[in-house]
Design an enzyme around this catalytic site. Sequence first.
Site, PDB file in Angstrom:
ATOM      1  N   TYR A 106      32.059  37.567  52.303  1.00 56.10           N
ATOM      2  CA  TYR A 106      32.857  37.752  51.083  1.00 56.10           C
ATOM      3  C   TYR A 106      32.479  39.067  50.400  1.00 56.10           C
ATOM      4  CZ  TYR A 106      35.293  36.555  46.740  1.00 56.10           C
ATOM      5  OH  TYR A 106      36.141  36.558  45.644  1.00 56.10           O
ATOM      6  N   SER A 124      36.567  41.439  43.585  1.00 57.88           N
ATOM      7  CA  SER A 124      35.707  40.431  42.950  1.00 57.88           C
ATOM      8  C   SER A 124      34.507  41.192  42.393  1.00 57.88           C
ATOM      9  CB  SER A 124      35.220  39.433  44.004  1.00 57.88           C
ATOM     10  OG  SER A 124      34.056  38.770  43.545  1.00 57.88           O
TER      11      SER A 124
HETATM   12  N1  LIG Z   1      38.742  32.604  40.948  1.00 57.34           N
HETATM   13  C1  LIG Z   1      37.737  33.436  40.822  1.00 57.34           C
HETATM   14  O1  LIG Z   1      36.769  33.176  40.095  1.00 57.34           O
HETATM   15  C2  LIG Z   1      37.741  34.742  41.574  1.00 57.34           C
HETATM   16  C3  LIG Z   1      36.692  35.637  41.313  1.00 57.34           C
HETATM   17  C4  LIG Z   1      36.672  36.850  41.966  1.00 57.34           C
HETATM   18  C5  LIG Z   1      37.676  37.184  42.849  1.00 57.34           C
HETATM   19  N2  LIG Z   1      38.692  36.308  43.089  1.00 57.34           N
HETATM   20  C6  LIG Z   1      39.713  36.728  44.048  1.00 57.34           C
HETATM   21  O2  LIG Z   1      40.991  36.546  43.483  1.00 57.34           O
HETATM   22  C7  LIG Z   1      41.934  36.300  44.518  1.00 57.34           C
HETATM   23  C8  LIG Z   1      42.722  35.057  44.189  1.00 57.34           C
HETATM   24  O3  LIG Z   1      41.824  33.976  44.135  1.00 57.34           O
HETATM   25  P1  LIG Z   1      42.141  32.651  43.323  1.00 57.34           P
HETATM   26  O4  LIG Z   1      40.931  32.302  42.579  1.00 57.34           O
HETATM   27  O5  LIG Z   1      43.433  32.781  42.623  1.00 57.34           O
HETATM   28  O6  LIG Z   1      42.244  31.617  44.551  1.00 57.34           O
HETATM   29  P2  LIG Z   1      43.334  30.504  44.920  1.00 57.34           P
HETATM   30  O7  LIG Z   1      42.725  29.744  46.017  1.00 57.34           O
HETATM   31  O8  LIG Z   1      43.782  29.789  43.694  1.00 57.34           O
HETATM   32  O9  LIG Z   1      44.561  31.369  45.458  1.00 57.34           O
HETATM   33  C9  LIG Z   1      44.493  32.079  46.665  1.00 57.34           C
HETATM   34  C10 LIG Z   1      45.852  32.012  47.324  1.00 57.34           C
HETATM   35  O10 LIG Z   1      45.783  32.801  48.514  1.00 57.34           O
HETATM   36  C11 LIG Z   1      46.515  32.120  49.521  1.00 57.34           C
HETATM   37  N3  LIG Z   1      46.090  32.572  50.843  1.00 57.34           N
HETATM   38  C12 LIG Z   1      44.910  32.342  51.473  1.00 57.34           C
HETATM   39  N4  LIG Z   1      44.912  32.879  52.713  1.00 57.34           N
HETATM   40  C13 LIG Z   1      46.129  33.477  52.857  1.00 57.34           C
HETATM   41  C14 LIG Z   1      46.738  34.205  53.912  1.00 57.34           C
HETATM   42  N5  LIG Z   1      46.110  34.409  55.083  1.00 57.34           N
HETATM   43  N6  LIG Z   1      47.977  34.693  53.728  1.00 57.34           N
HETATM   44  C15 LIG Z   1      48.627  34.478  52.544  1.00 57.34           C
HETATM   45  N7  LIG Z   1      48.122  33.777  51.526  1.00 57.34           N
HETATM   46  C16 LIG Z   1      46.869  33.287  51.681  1.00 57.34           C
HETATM   47  C17 LIG Z   1      46.206  30.658  49.285  1.00 57.34           C
HETATM   48  O11 LIG Z   1      47.154  29.817  49.909  1.00 57.34           O
HETATM   49  C18 LIG Z   1      46.249  30.588  47.770  1.00 57.34           C
HETATM   50  O12 LIG Z   1      47.543  30.288  47.296  1.00 57.34           O
HETATM   51  C19 LIG Z   1      41.135  36.197  45.806  1.00 57.34           C
HETATM   52  O13 LIG Z   1      41.215  37.420  46.493  1.00 57.34           O
HETATM   53  C20 LIG Z   1      39.727  35.927  45.319  1.00 57.34           C
HETATM   54  O14 LIG Z   1      38.746  36.374  46.229  1.00 57.34           O
HETATM   55  C21 LIG Z   1      38.739  35.091  42.480  1.00 57.34           C
END
Ligand SMILES: NC(=O)c1ccc[n+]([C@@H]2O[C@H](COP(=O)([O-])OP(=O)(O)OC[C@H]3O[C@@H](n4cnc5c(N)ncnc54)[C@H](O)[C@@H]3O)[C@@H](O)[C@H]2O)c1
Length: 283
Positions: free
Chosen positions: A156, A143
Site C-alpha cells: 500500500y 494516502s
Molecule cells: N478511507 C480512508 O481513510 C483512506 C485514507 C487514505 C487513502 N484512501 C484512498 O482513497 C481511495 C478511496 O478509498 P475509500 O476509502 O473511498 O474506499 P472504498 O472501499 O469505500 O471505495 C473504493 C472503491 O474502489 C472500487 N474498486 C476497487 N478495486 C477496483 C478496480 N480494480 N476497478 C474499479 N474500481 C475498484 C471499489 O469497488 C470501491 O467502490 C483509495 O484509493 C484509498 O486508498 C482512503
Amino acid sequence: MEISLDGKVALVTGGASGIGRGIAEMFAELGAAVMIGDLDMELAEEACAGIVEASGKAIVQELDVTSEESVGAAFERAVSELGGVDILVNSAGTGCMSALDELIVEEWDMVIDVNLKGSFLCMREAAKLMKEKGSGNIINVSSINDTVPIAGEIPYCASKGGVRQMTRAAALELGPYGIHVNCISPGSIQTPLMFEMHEIPEIREGILRQIPFGRLGQPEDVAKVAVFLVSDLADYVTGHTLEVGGGMHLVGEMSYLWPIERIMGNEVPDVPICQPPNAPEEE
Ligand SMILES: NC(=O)c1ccc[n+]([C@@H]2O[C@H](COP(=O)([O-])OP(=O)(O)OC[C@H]3O[C@@H](n4cnc5c(N)ncnc54)[C@H](O)[C@@H]3O)[C@@H](O)[C@H]2O)c1
C-alpha cells in the site's frame, strides 16, 4: 466566487463508494455530468440513482482499472455518450495487511495493480483526450501513507508513494498542454474501507489521538478539496499533493499497525522498540 462545473464531464473511478462517491456526488451537485466507474455495479447503481434523484447527471460504467480493455471501454463510452472527459479522478483503491516475510506476490500484485497501475492506465487515456483538447484536470487519490510509512502495509505504501510521484511527473509532462495533475492524500476517512477499523473503540481512539483536529474525516471533506482543485481557484496549481486528514500527516505515528493487528486478534511480531508512545495499551 461561485464554483460551477456546468458543461464538464468527470470520470470518477471507485465512484460507487466512499471518497469517490463523495466526489462524484459533489461534482454532480455543481453541474458536472459524472461517469461512475467501478467494479461494484450494485453500489454504482445506488450512487448513480442518488445523483439522478437529486437532479444531477450521472451514468454508471462497469470498470476494472487494472484492465487496459476495461479502461479503454470506459473512456470510449465517456466520449460517445458524454462528449469527452474533462476531469479524471482516480479514487479506486485497495490495500492488504501482511508482514513483509509473509507477504505473497499475489497480494503485492493486487495492491500495486489497482492503486498504481490502475491510476496510470486511466491517466494515460485521459492524457490522450486532454492533450487534444488543450485542457483537463486529473486528480489522483493517494494516502498520507504516500509519505508516512505503515509497518504491515508495504504494498500500500509503495503504491501510494508511486501515485504521489507519478502525479508530479505527469504534471511536469502535461503542464505545457494545459492539463492540471494533482493529488489528494487523505488521512483517516469514514468509508467502507475503514468501517471495520473505526468500529473497534481502541483503534478508533488510537487513530483519533493522531488527528490534531480530533475527528475522523468524511468523504465530503475530501470532495471539497477535489472541487477546489478542479475549479478556477486552483488555476495555477499543478503537481501538488494536498493532505486532507485534519493534520494527521504531521503526527506520523500511524506508522505502526501492530497494535491494531493485535486488537484484531492476529499474530504479530514482538517488537517493543516499534511501539509508538500513544499506541493502544495491551491488556
Ligand atoms: N478511507 C480512508 O481513510 C483512506 C485514507 C487514505 C487513502 N484512501 C484512498 O482513497 C481511495 C478511496 O478509498 P475509500 O476509502 O473511498 O474506499 P472504498 O472501499 O469505500 O471505495 C473504493 C472503491 O474502489 C472500487 N474498486 C476497487 N478495486 C477496483 C478496480 N480494480 N476497478 C474499479 N474500481 C475498484 C471499489 O469497488 C470501491 O467502490 C483509495 O484509493 C484509498 O486508498 C482512503
